[in-house]
Design an enzyme around this catalytic site. Structure first.
Site, short mmCIF file in Angstrom:
data_model
loop_
_atom_site.label_atom_id
_atom_site.label_comp_id
_atom_site.label_asym_id
_atom_site.label_seq_id
_atom_site.Cartn_x
_atom_site.Cartn_y
_atom_site.Cartn_z
N ASP A 1 -47.72 4.29 -16.24
CA ASP A 1 -48.59 5.43 -16.54
C ASP A 1 -48.02 6.69 -15.91
O ASP A 1 -47.91 6.79 -14.69
CB ASP A 1 -50.00 5.12 -15.99
CG ASP A 1 -51.01 6.21 -16.30
OD1 ASP A 1 -50.71 7.11 -17.09
OD2 ASP A 1 -52.13 6.12 -15.75
N GLY A 2 -47.67 7.64 -16.79
CA GLY A 2 -47.21 8.95 -16.32
C GLY A 2 -45.81 9.28 -16.82
O GLY A 2 -44.86 8.55 -16.53
N GLY A 3 -45.71 10.34 -17.60
CA GLY A 3 -44.41 10.80 -18.08
C GLY A 3 -43.73 9.86 -19.05
O GLY A 3 -42.50 9.91 -19.21
N MET B 1 -61.62 10.41 -12.82
CA MET B 1 -61.19 11.15 -11.62
C MET B 1 -62.41 11.72 -10.91
O MET B 1 -63.31 12.25 -11.56
CB MET B 1 -60.27 12.29 -12.02
CG MET B 1 -59.07 11.85 -12.86
SD MET B 1 -58.00 13.27 -13.16
CE MET B 1 -56.71 12.51 -14.16
N MET C 1 -59.45 6.51 -10.77
CA MET C 1 -58.78 7.29 -9.71
C MET C 1 -59.87 7.88 -8.84
O MET C 1 -60.10 9.10 -8.82
CB MET C 1 -57.90 8.37 -10.34
CG MET C 1 -56.60 7.82 -10.91
SD MET C 1 -55.72 9.07 -11.89
CE MET C 1 -56.53 8.84 -13.45
N HIS D 1 -56.64 4.14 -23.05
CA HIS D 1 -56.59 4.36 -21.61
C HIS D 1 -57.54 5.49 -21.22
O HIS D 1 -57.41 6.62 -21.71
CB HIS D 1 -55.16 4.70 -21.20
CG HIS D 1 -54.94 4.82 -19.73
ND1 HIS D 1 -54.80 3.72 -18.91
CD2 HIS D 1 -54.84 5.90 -18.92
CE1 HIS D 1 -54.61 4.12 -17.66
NE2 HIS D 1 -54.64 5.45 -17.63
N ASP E 1 -59.00 7.70 -18.16
CA ASP E 1 -58.78 8.13 -16.78
C ASP E 1 -60.07 8.66 -16.18
O ASP E 1 -60.69 9.56 -16.74
CB ASP E 1 -57.72 9.24 -16.75
CG ASP E 1 -56.33 8.70 -17.02
OD1 ASP E 1 -55.94 7.75 -16.32
OD2 ASP E 1 -55.66 9.21 -17.92
N GLY F 1 -49.92 9.95 -22.68
CA GLY F 1 -50.90 11.02 -22.90
C GLY F 1 -50.30 12.18 -23.65
O GLY F 1 -50.35 12.25 -24.88
N SER F 2 -49.66 13.07 -22.90
CA SER F 2 -49.16 14.31 -23.52
C SER F 2 -48.11 14.04 -24.60
O SER F 2 -48.04 14.76 -25.59
CB SER F 2 -48.61 15.25 -22.45
OG SER F 2 -47.71 14.58 -21.62
N HIS G 1 -59.00 3.41 -15.89
CA HIS G 1 -58.19 3.67 -14.70
C HIS G 1 -59.01 4.49 -13.72
O HIS G 1 -59.18 5.69 -13.90
CB HIS G 1 -56.92 4.41 -15.15
CG HIS G 1 -56.00 4.83 -14.06
ND1 HIS G 1 -54.96 5.70 -14.26
CD2 HIS G 1 -55.95 4.49 -12.74
CE1 HIS G 1 -54.31 5.89 -13.12
NE2 HIS G 1 -54.90 5.18 -12.18
N SER H 1 -53.66 7.78 -23.72
CA SER H 1 -54.57 8.28 -22.70
C SER H 1 -55.42 9.41 -23.27
O SER H 1 -54.89 10.46 -23.66
CB SER H 1 -53.77 8.79 -21.49
OG SER H 1 -54.65 9.49 -20.63
N GLY I 1 -53.31 12.08 -11.15
CA GLY I 1 -54.17 13.25 -11.08
C GLY I 1 -54.06 14.20 -12.26
O GLY I 1 -55.02 14.88 -12.60
N PHE I 2 -52.90 14.23 -12.89
CA PHE I 2 -52.70 15.17 -13.98
C PHE I 2 -51.84 14.57 -15.07
O PHE I 2 -50.92 13.79 -14.77
CB PHE I 2 -52.00 16.44 -13.48
CG PHE I 2 -52.73 17.11 -12.35
CD1 PHE I 2 -53.82 17.93 -12.61
CD2 PHE I 2 -52.33 16.90 -11.04
CE1 PHE I 2 -54.51 18.53 -11.57
CE2 PHE I 2 -53.03 17.50 -9.99
CZ PHE I 2 -54.11 18.32 -10.25
N GLY I 3 -52.09 14.98 -16.30
CA GLY I 3 -51.20 14.62 -17.40
C GLY I 3 -50.01 15.56 -17.40
O GLY I 3 -49.98 16.56 -16.67
N GLY I 4 -49.03 15.23 -18.22
CA GLY I 4 -47.91 16.15 -18.45
C GLY I 4 -46.87 16.24 -17.35
O GLY I 4 -46.07 17.17 -17.34
N MET J 1 -47.83 3.19 -11.14
CA MET J 1 -47.84 4.62 -11.50
C MET J 1 -46.41 5.14 -11.54
O MET J 1 -45.64 4.93 -10.60
CB MET J 1 -48.65 5.44 -10.50
CG MET J 1 -50.17 5.24 -10.54
SD MET J 1 -50.96 5.53 -12.14
CE MET J 1 -50.58 7.26 -12.44
C1 DX5 Z 1 -52.31 10.63 -14.62
C2 DX5 Z 1 -53.13 9.74 -15.51
C3 DX5 Z 1 -52.47 9.42 -16.78
C4 DX5 Z 1 -52.20 10.62 -17.67
C5 DX5 Z 1 -50.82 10.40 -18.22
O1 DX5 Z 1 -52.85 10.66 -13.36
O2 DX5 Z 1 -53.41 8.51 -14.84
O3 DX5 Z 1 -53.11 8.38 -17.50
O4 DX5 Z 1 -53.10 10.78 -18.72
O5 DX5 Z 1 -50.41 11.55 -18.87
P1 DX5 Z 1 -48.94 11.76 -19.38
O6 DX5 Z 1 -48.61 10.67 -20.34
O7 DX5 Z 1 -49.01 13.12 -20.02
O8 DX5 Z 1 -48.05 11.76 -18.17
ZN ZN Z 2 -54.10 6.78 -16.08
#
Ligand code: DX5
Ligand code: ZN
Length: 218
Positions: A175-177, A37, A68, A33, A35, A197-198, A66, A8, A142-145, A137
């Site tokens: 997607d996520g964590g 927003m 959002m 990927h 994102d 992502g992170s 993606h 991501s 909405g946020f990474g990490g 999901m």
């Molecule tokens: C979150 C995004 C993800 C995000 C994932 O809303 O849709 O794509 O980048 O980040 P990580 O892998 O850090 O959870």
């Molecule tokens: Zn995403």
């Protein structure tokens, strides 16, 4: 088959995006990927269609967009023209999910439906025959990490069962964590594509991280 990896770019170094994309691409990640927003469907703002056009010029990776955004129908044509290979729309973002998916397919792009952690799998059953990919999901968007929500694994399993029951072929993305630990249960449940992502872009050896995701899912 090991899981497909979708780095991501939300977590990449914005001043060195091309370099980061090349690193994960050379490491064997298949998707990129992206994102998007709108500050409404999710609180933050990120990546317009111009970025997709830019990524298209520098990589052959599958551009996995993606959206959002509220009422994603407004943006489908623009993102299709920008070179998206897959466009994902949230079930929760429009009263017309069927029409939104039709629009994506009519634009010649692979269609994806996305569900939030609080949305039941059975709600997307009527559109599963139309999609190339379903994104489950594994955090609230909405946020990474954020931390992977373990209760989403059951939903992946349910979706995978429905997929074989209906004889369909779509990919199941998470997607996520996602990291080399959390990916395991999701993969066993039926996930075929992992966004990260992170975990990948924390500056410590992204190549080893791509490999670790593959190793964990063999
Ligand atoms: C979150 C995004 C993800 C995000 C994932 O809303 O849709 O794509 O980048 O980040 P990580 O892998 O850090 O959870
Ligand atoms: Zn995403």
């Amino acid at each position: 088959m090991a899981i497909k990896v979708a780095p991501s770019v939300l977590a990449a170094d914005y001043m060195n995006l091309q370099k980061d994309v090349e690193i994960v691409s050379n490491a064997g990640a298949e998707y990129l990927h992206i994102d998007v927003m709108d500050g409404q469907f999710v609180p933050d703002i990120a990546y317009g269609a111009g970025w997709v056009k830019g990524f298209k010029k520098i990589t052959d990776m599958v551009l996995d967009v993606h959206l959002m955004v509220q009422n994603p129908e407004r943006f489908i044509e623009e993102f299709a023209n920008a070179g998206s290979d897959i466009i994902g729309v949230h079930y929760e973002a429009t009263p017309h999910i069927h029409r939104a998916l039709q629009m994506i397919k009519n634009a010649g792009v692979k269609a994806e439906v996305v569900i939030n952690p609080g949305t039941a799998v059975e709600l997307i059953k009527p559109v599963l025959h139309m999609v190339d990919q379903v994104l489950v999901m594994t955090v609230n968007p909405g946020f990474g990490g954020q931390k992977f929500l373990p209760e989403t694994v059951e939903k992946i399993k349910e979706l995978a069962e429905l997929k074989s029951e209906l004889g369909l072929e779509f990919d199941i993305e998470i997607d996520g964590g996602v990291n080399n630990e959390t990916v395991k249960a999701a993969y066993e449940a039926g996930a075929t594509v992992a966004v990260a992502g992170s975990y990948l872009f924390d500056k410590v050896d992204p190549v080893a991280k791509v490999n670790a995701l593959k190793e964990a899912t063999k």
